[in-house]
Each structure stands twice: as C-alpha cells, then as structure tokens.
Scaffold this active site. Sequence first.
Site, PDB file in Angstrom:
ATOM      1  N   GLN A   1      -4.585  -2.154   9.736  1.00 56.53           N
ATOM      2  CA  GLN A   1      -4.349  -3.436   9.069  1.00 56.53           C
ATOM      3  C   GLN A   1      -4.845  -4.581   9.954  1.00 56.53           C
ATOM      4  O   GLN A   1      -4.474  -4.676  11.120  1.00 56.53           O
ATOM      5  CB  GLN A   1      -2.847  -3.595   8.763  1.00 56.53           C
ATOM      6  CG  GLN A   1      -2.497  -4.842   7.973  1.00 56.53           C
ATOM      7  CD  GLN A   1      -3.143  -4.886   6.586  1.00 56.53           C
ATOM      8  OE1 GLN A   1      -3.137  -3.915   5.842  1.00 56.53           O
ATOM      9  NE2 GLN A   1      -3.736  -6.017   6.247  1.00 56.53           N
TER      10      GLN A   1
ATOM     11  N   ASP B   1     -11.092   2.106   4.259  1.00 54.66           N
ATOM     12  CA  ASP B   1     -11.320   0.670   4.075  1.00 54.66           C
ATOM     13  C   ASP B   1     -12.813   0.361   3.971  1.00 54.66           C
ATOM     14  O   ASP B   1     -13.209  -0.731   3.571  1.00 54.66           O
ATOM     15  CB  ASP B   1     -10.737  -0.113   5.270  1.00 54.66           C
ATOM     16  CG  ASP B   1      -9.428  -0.801   4.917  1.00 54.66           C
ATOM     17  OD1 ASP B   1      -9.161  -0.996   3.718  1.00 54.66           O
ATOM     18  OD2 ASP B   1      -8.678  -1.161   5.848  1.00 54.66           O
TER      19      ASP B   1
ATOM     20  N   LYS C   1       0.848  -1.205   0.000  1.00 59.96           N
ATOM     21  CA  LYS C   1       0.000   0.000   0.000  1.00 59.96           C
ATOM     22  C   LYS C   1       0.881   1.252   0.000  1.00 59.96           C
ATOM     23  O   LYS C   1       0.609   2.224  -0.704  1.00 59.96           O
ATOM     24  CB  LYS C   1      -0.929  -0.014   1.225  1.00 59.96           C
ATOM     25  CG  LYS C   1      -2.028  -1.052   1.096  1.00 59.96           C
ATOM     26  CD  LYS C   1      -2.735  -1.368   2.400  1.00 59.96           C
ATOM     27  CE  LYS C   1      -3.629  -2.589   2.221  1.00 59.96           C
ATOM     28  NZ  LYS C   1      -4.216  -3.091   3.464  1.00 59.96           N
TER      29      LYS C   1
END
Length: 298
Positions: free
Chosen positions: A96, A119, A52
């Site tokens: 994450q 997200d 990312k």
Amino acid sequence: MTLLDGKKTSATLKEEITQEVLQLTQNGNRKPHLAALIVGDNPASKTYVASKDRACGQVGFHSTIIALEESISEQDLIREIHRLNDQKDIDGFIVQLPLPPHIDEQKVLLEIDPDKDVDGFHPMNFGKMALDLPSFLPATPYGILELLKRYNIQTEGKNTVVIGRSHIVGRPMSILMSRKSNPGNATVTLTHRHTKNLKEITQKADLIIAAIGSPGFLTADMVKEGAVIIDVGINRVIDKSAKRGYVLKGDVDFETVKEKASFITPVPGGVGPMTVTMLLKNTLLAYKNHRQKAADSL
Ligand code: NAD
C-alpha cells in the site's frame, strides 16, 4: 446524460468472480489469496486496505493484511516482500502506497515478483502493458477500461484527454487508451501541471479522464457538449455538516459538467468501487497463471 455506475458495475463483476471462485473450490481447489502490506498508520491507507480485505471476503478470496511499523527499515521491508514472493499459497500481494519518506518506493516495488504484482506497478508489467502484451494492469485504469467496455462506449479515433500523469493513474491510462484494442485506439493527449492552454485542449476532447487531486477542477466551460467524462479524483473536502466532518468530491464539477456530458462517473460511486474490484480480477488472474505454471511443470 448517462451515469457510469461504478457501484453497480463492480457488483456485477464481483458476482462473476464469486461464481468462478465457487466453481474452483467446489472442484477441490484452494481459494485465491491476496495479501496486503501496509506500513505505518496513514488513515487513508488503512481505509483502502480494509476495503480490499472486505472485498476479498465478498468474493470468497482468502486475504491477509500484514501491518508493519512506520519505523521499519527499507531492508526489513524488502525482506518481508521476499517472504511473500516465496510463499506458495499467496497468489498476489500489494504494497500500500505511500510509504514513509525514508523508504524508496521504486526500489521496494522492484523487489515484488512480477508474477505476484497484482497492482501492476512493477516495470516488467508496466513495460508489457506499453507493448500490448498480457500483464497485470494497474487497477484504476483497468477499472476505467472495464466501465467504458460495459457501457459500450466507442473510443476508436476519439480525442481523449488525460489530465494528470501519475504512475498509478494518468500515465498508464494514456498508454492504455492509445493501445491497439477496444477500448483503446484513441488519439491521446496527456496533460499535466505544465500544460499550457489546458482549456483549449479539453474543449476539443470527446473523452476526458481527470486524475488531478483537485476538487471541482474540471468545469463546464472546459467541456465540449456530449463529451464522456471520467472522474478519478477522490478529495476530502471539509464539511462541518457532514457526519464525518468531510465530504468526498471528485476532480470534476459534477453538477455543471453533467449538463453537457453524454456519460459521466459520479464521485463517490464511479471509478472508486471499480478499482478494488479490478484488484480482485488481477488476483484471480495471478491464481490461474500460477495453476497453469504448476500444471506445465508436471
Ligand atoms: P498525483 O498527485 O500523483 O498526480 C496529480 C497529477 O495532476 C500530476 O501529474 C500533476 O501534474 C497533475 N496536475 C496537478 N495540477 C494540475 C493542473 N493545474 N493542470 C493540469 N494537471 C495538473 O495524483 P494521483 O495519484 O494520480 O491521484 C489523482 C486523484 O485521483 C486524487 O484525488 C486521488 O485521490 C484519486 N485517485 C483515485 C483512485 C480511485 O480509485 N478512484 C485511485 C488513485 C487515485
């Protein structure tokens, strides 16, 4: 059979994002900024966060990785999230997953400012998605929608079977495919480990989205001639002859299923590259939303 090339499609998307960022910065604006919180030393998580970070660099975004000790308390992690919520120059951030077992994932995700939840896991964004309202879409399902769109695959009225009901892939995918939109307007069946006669269900599907986490799970006998196959699985299968000691396999038995499919995603190079790119798209959207909000408040 046509290969749904996620690598190529995501390269095109990244080029589009790069051009947009270039225009913004040439006009004197700051770059979009994505941050990632990572807790502990999970090797797969580290790989994902690194990719990312790399992708941000490719499109001209600013990127920050915040690495926290495995032993961090839930309260301290939440404090860190509040800090990112308040930091004006951060447009979006991700936590994450998975988090260590002593931390309640849902509780932590609830603390993220929905406006920075790139997200799309916050219930506010998830709920908006279910109600056809504009929101951040979870990156993997969003990437699948984009692939279907760019390859002009018609989904209206199509029998669509999603295998797997995880909160990050299967469940949102089933919602998105049933929405009043294009891609969407499909007749969706969401299947999971308690589904009876799965083969009978998949055999009737025009489109199958496999998100199980089981290498080669979907075999040719489960697939109708001409079906569209989307393979979300990323499974490390031990292979001593491979350089890294393992190879990546999808949830679809690619070699046999490709003979029957009209369109199919490879693994690697299908859904995977799209996921990271859609996170960039979401970050750019967050950036624009923040700018709009700032302009509105003047
Ligand atoms: P998960 O483990 O959270 O969920 C798996 C789902 O599969 C569950 O809902 C379960 O009910 C279902 N399932 C398990 N066995 C089944 C069976 N025999 N029949 C029917 N359903 C069954 O998994 P996840 O997080 O959704 O990930 C799935 C796969 O996708 C993994 O390989 C993961 O690595 C991969 N993944 C890839 C991307 C990407 O960017 N390409 C992103 C996320 C996940």
